[in-house]
Design a protein around this motif. Structure first.
Motif: not given
Length: 490
Positions: A67, A71, A391-392, A402, A408-410, A471-472, A480, A482
């Protein structure tokens, strides 16, 4: 004559750090490894850079933090990985595993002269499994990676249904993964043909990964309670379907916690037995003393801590603290006894250390440190903090790209020896723990208002905020990616 350098990397899926005597466990769960630790260097604060297989192995093979540094799956074809670098030096390489996330489709075969995907072989007999496998290879041949990405949800659902049928049928329990005996036997067979030359051998054991199917004779060695077939069937059925953030089954009780842990310990005992056979083979060929041997895990395993079983979406220490045992060549002639270090080290340090063991210069793209410098007290920069990340999306379990309508979130943690801050981007939630006073991470201090705590919070928050913003900003224009795995599971 050129010196022969031999290195074996053993990784055990879901291996908790607290199953060995050197970490305070006296239940004799892994006696062969306990003996190896007596002639090895032990790192008591080895931290995995993630809590699932795909991001953890990205850290091990690429020496980059998932992350934060990119990726993490599939491995990038255009960048150097640990096996590629070793192979490029003319050293014989071999990889043996049985994890569906570490195969050819995720590029883990690259850099290995010989690559044995035992998950494929183990699951190739039934027609339905063969169809799934054929779909993978068809897309791989055509290089239709985007199609692979979008069909992964469907394929994983088929595989999961197959596993459920396996554990709920009246037939003999069967693991979806090749067992430790198969992995060790394949390694011994390969070594018998290649032990006279320089080599790098990687073995990955899956037995400690749910569902737990240890041979009966190993259950009796470590179980605290007897486990009937009825209880085993319940544990297999329930354990493989357990998800985080759900209530435990109504008929669940404390006894099943003990039984589940007994099955987990039995799996480790079974792995240990087969590693003992591998050690015996190396001694028989008179190369054990000359071999570098590294034993570690991709991540740990929750055994009901924080109401979790397995390695779901979290970054607590039952998942991040892992064993790291380094047996150096001719250890006994160099050191009087076992050496133990308390310094913070992390998974990204493994690849640079292996390169040094094989007398290969550190690659410029690697971010980790060579741990031999710490052993030699030679210009080792002790880490002030370590990041772990993944990521989740808790509500979108099956996916690995994504999509526009599914964010998806860090989740990220930053730790020192004493403090650890976890941030969940999805929930905008922080947790702060004093690891020295509260090693089980049971008391969240984030909302406690004290001057010294506020200072620590701001320091760690600023570190985390910087990494997430970076990262964003890099991923605004792209999806993103995963992992090729069930987000909350592998």
């Amino acid at each position: 004559m050129k010196k022969i350098n031999r290195c074996i990397l053993v990784t055990i899926d879901c291996w908790r750090f607290d199953r060995l005597k050197v970490f305070g466990n006296n239940k004799n769960i892994m006696p062969n490894l306990d003996n190896i630790t007596k002639e090895s260097v032990i790192f008591k604060n080895m931290i995995s850079n993630s809590s699932n297989t795909a991001p953890s192995f990205y850290a091990i093979f690429m020496s980059k933090i998932p992350v934060i540094d990119g990726d993490y799956t599939p491995l990038p074809k255009d960048k150097e990985s640990l096996p590629k670098i070793i192979e490029g030096e003319g050293i014989k390489t071999c990889g043996i595993h049985s994890n569906p996330h570490l195969g050819r489709i995720t590029h883990y075969n690259e850099g290995f002269d010989e690559f044995y995907d035992l998950f494929e072989n183990h699951n190739s007999k039934s027609l339905r499994k063969s169809v799934i496998r054929s779909i993978y290879h068809f897309f791989e041949i055509l290089e239709l990676e985007k199609i692979i990405l979008y069909t992964q949800k469907f394929i994983w659902k088929l595989i999961r249904n197959l596993f459920r049928k396996t554990i709920t049928s009246d037939k003999k329990f069967k693991s979806p993964y090749a067992n430790a005996e198969t992995v060790a036997s394949k390694a011994i067979n390969w070594l018998s043909k290649n032990y006279k030359q320089s080599f790098f051998l990687w073995l990955h054991f899956m037995d400690a990964h749910r569902p737990y199917f240890p041979p009966d004779e190993f259950i009796g060695k470590v179980a605290e309670l007897s486990i009937s077939d009825k209880k085993k069937k319940f544990l297999h059925k329930w354990g493989n379907n357990f998800k985080p953030f759900l209530d435990l089954p109504k008929d669940f009780n404390k006894e099943y916690e003990v039984l589940t842990e007994s099955l987990y310990n039995a799996e480790l005992n079974y792995i240990d037995y087969n590693l003992g056979l591998l050690k015996s083979f190396l001694k028989k060929k008179k190369i054990y003393e000359q071999c570098s041997l590294i034993l570690t895990a991709d991540h740990g395993e929750a055994l009901f801590e924080h109401d979790n079983l397995g390695h779901q979406i979290s970054l607590y220490d039952e998942l991040l603290r892992i064993p790291f045992i380094l047996k150096l060549p001719n250890f006994k002639s160099k050191f009087k006894s076992q050496i133990i270090f308390d310094e913070l080290v992390e998974s990204i340090d493994i690849a640079p250390t292996i390169l040094e063991l094989l007398k290969i210069p550190k690659h410029k793209s690697f971010n980790g440190q060579n741990l031999l410098k710490l052993i030699k007290s030679d210009d080792f920069n002790e880490k002030d903090f370590i990041f772990s990340a993944l990521l989740h999306n808790k509500n979108n379990v099956y996916s690995f790209i994504r999509k526009k309508d599914v964010p998806y979130y860090v989740m990220i943690s930053c730790r020192t020896k004493k403090w650890k801050l976890i941030f969940d981007e999805e929930l905008n939630h922080y947790e702060l723990f004093n690891l020295l006073e509260d090693p089980s991470e049971s008391t969240n201090l984030y909302h406690v208002q004290k001057p010294d705590l506020n200072l620590i919070k701001e320091l760690l928050k600023n570190l985390i905020r910087k990494e997430i913003e970076s990262y964003n900003s890099e991923t605004k224009k792209i999806s993103r990616i995963i992992s090729l795995h069930k987000i909350n599971g592998r």
